[in-house]
Design a protein around this motif. Structure first.
Motif, PDB file in Angstrom:
ATOM      1  N   PHE A 125       0.640  -1.364   0.150  1.00 41.66           N
ATOM      2  CA  PHE A 125       0.097  -0.375  -0.067  1.00 41.66           C
ATOM      3  C   PHE A 125       0.809   0.989  -0.296  1.00 41.66           C
ATOM      4  O   PHE A 125       1.696   1.947   0.849  1.00 41.66           O
ATOM      5  CB  PHE A 125      -1.006  -1.006   1.729  1.00 41.66           C
ATOM      6  N   LEU A 126       0.538   2.004  -1.109  1.00 39.03           N
ATOM      7  CA  LEU A 126       1.928   3.223  -1.422  1.00 39.03           C
ATOM      8  C   LEU A 126       1.387   4.388  -0.917  1.00 39.03           C
ATOM      9  O   LEU A 126       1.648   5.234  -0.191  1.00 39.03           O
ATOM     10  CB  LEU A 126       2.658   2.668  -2.826  1.00 39.03           C
ATOM     11  N   THR A 127      -0.106   4.855  -1.387  1.00 40.75           N
ATOM     12  CA  THR A 127      -0.334   5.919  -1.672  1.00 40.75           C
ATOM     13  C   THR A 127      -0.806   5.983   0.116  1.00 40.75           C
ATOM     14  O   THR A 127      -1.234   5.372   0.712  1.00 40.75           O
ATOM     15  CB  THR A 127      -1.729   5.462  -2.339  1.00 40.75           C
ATOM     16  N   GLU A 128      -1.518   7.504   0.440  1.00 40.45           N
ATOM     17  CA  GLU A 128      -2.068   8.006   1.969  1.00 40.45           C
ATOM     18  C   GLU A 128      -3.365   7.463   1.959  1.00 40.45           C
ATOM     19  O   GLU A 128      -3.321   6.629   2.815  1.00 40.45           O
ATOM     20  CB  GLU A 128      -1.879   9.482   1.882  1.00 40.45           C
ATOM     21  N   ALA A 129      -3.864   7.004   1.230  1.00 42.58           N
ATOM     22  CA  ALA A 129      -5.229   6.539   1.196  1.00 42.58           C
ATOM     23  C   ALA A 129      -5.096   4.676   1.638  1.00 42.58           C
ATOM     24  O   ALA A 129      -6.003   4.573   1.930  1.00 42.58           O
ATOM     25  CB  ALA A 129      -6.168   6.838  -0.075  1.00 42.58           C
ATOM     26  N   GLY A 130      -4.097   4.168   0.683  1.00 43.48           N
ATOM     27  CA  GLY A 130      -3.310   2.777   0.634  1.00 43.48           C
ATOM     28  C   GLY A 130      -3.596   2.780   2.514  1.00 43.48           C
ATOM     29  O   GLY A 130      -3.677   1.871   2.563  1.00 43.48           O
ATOM     30  N   ARG A 131      -2.405   3.534   2.874  1.00 47.48           N
ATOM     31  CA  ARG A 131      -1.627   3.374   4.008  1.00 47.48           C
ATOM     32  C   ARG A 131      -3.297   2.947   4.928  1.00 47.48           C
ATOM     33  O   ARG A 131      -3.054   2.521   6.187  1.00 47.48           O
ATOM     34  CB  ARG A 131      -0.906   3.908   4.546  1.00 47.48           C
ATOM     35  N   ILE A 132      -3.611   4.238   5.160  1.00 45.05           N
ATOM     36  CA  ILE A 132      -5.297   4.563   5.968  1.00 45.05           C
ATOM     37  C   ILE A 132      -6.213   2.937   6.214  1.00 45.05           C
ATOM     38  O   ILE A 132      -6.206   2.873   6.919  1.00 45.05           O
ATOM     39  CB  ILE A 132      -5.634   5.407   6.354  1.00 45.05           C
ATOM     40  N   PHE A 133      -6.540   2.587   4.997  1.00 49.70           N
ATOM     41  CA  PHE A 133      -7.123   1.571   4.529  1.00 49.70           C
ATOM     42  C   PHE A 133      -6.136   0.486   5.284  1.00 49.70           C
ATOM     43  O   PHE A 133      -6.314  -0.745   5.755  1.00 49.70           O
ATOM     44  CB  PHE A 133      -6.979   1.524   3.184  1.00 49.70           C
ATOM     45  N   ALA A 134      -4.710   0.437   5.117  1.00 51.19           N
ATOM     46  CA  ALA A 134      -4.041  -0.564   5.395  1.00 51.19           C
ATOM     47  C   ALA A 134      -3.929  -1.325   6.627  1.00 51.19           C
ATOM     48  O   ALA A 134      -3.897  -2.375   7.622  1.00 51.19           O
ATOM     49  CB  ALA A 134      -2.169  -1.059   5.004  1.00 51.19           C
ATOM     50  N   VAL A 135      -4.401   0.131   7.820  1.00 49.81           N
ATOM     51  CA  VAL A 135      -3.486   0.084   8.920  1.00 49.81           C
ATOM     52  C   VAL A 135      -4.883  -0.818   9.647  1.00 49.81           C
ATOM     53  O   VAL A 135      -5.016  -1.569  10.172  1.00 49.81           O
ATOM     54  CB  VAL A 135      -4.262   1.557  10.046  1.00 49.81           C
TER      55      VAL A 135
END
Length: 163
Positions: A125-135
């Motif tokens: 997960f590289l995007t900011e939205a992706g990292r928030i989702f990943a958490v």
């Protein structure tokens, strides 16, 4: 198969990524099965003595009914956990395709390596939205996978005791 994943050597084709997905789930299942069998052996001896002591004055039919209730309850929990796991896999794969713009196989591969804690690191997960989702997704997904494996082992144990 042991979920180590240093990241220095990673699958580089669709076929090897799909094989890595199969290997990691197989490896986790084998380790879980072996550890589960060892623990079941020890616990089974204790459970037998406890059940024998608790039920020595009860009718056999009632015990069979209680076992059936326990089996069904555990089966339903397993099915619910498995369904939740499938939802987590689908949601994560779709998210990676839509937001991170990964191809289907890469997205599925990333989901499998993440849920099983393999984590090669080549897809993430590289995007900011992706990292928030990943958490949130990683926590829910790994717990869902662990719950599914645990409940599957319980169903097997109960069925083995029943027969």
């Amino acid at each position: 198969m042991t979920t180590v994943g240093y990241g220095d050597i990673v699958p580089n084709s669709n076929l090897t990524k799909l094989l890595a997905c199969a290997f990691v789930f197989t490896g986790m299942a084998l380790v879980g099965l072996i550890l589960g069998k060892a623990a079941d052996y020890l616990v089974e001896k204790q459970e037998f003595l406890l059940v024998k002591a608790l039920r020595m004055h009860q009718n056999v039919g009632k015990r069979e009914i209680l076992k059936e209730v326990e089996v069904n309850k555990t089966r339903y929990k397993f099915l619910l956990a498995f369904f939740l796991l499938l939802i987590m896999i689908i949601a994560g794969t779709v998210f990676l395709i839509m937001v991170e713009k990964l191809e289907f196989v890469d997205a599925f591969y990333c989901i499998c390596s993440t849920l099983t804690t393999l984590g090669y690191g080549d897809k993430s997960f590289l995007t900011e939205a992706g990292r928030i989702f990943a958490v949130f997704w990683i926590l829910a997904g790994t717990i869902s996978l662990a719950g599914t494996i645990s409940l599957r082992a319980q169903v097997s144990r109960i069925l083995n005791i029943k027969s």
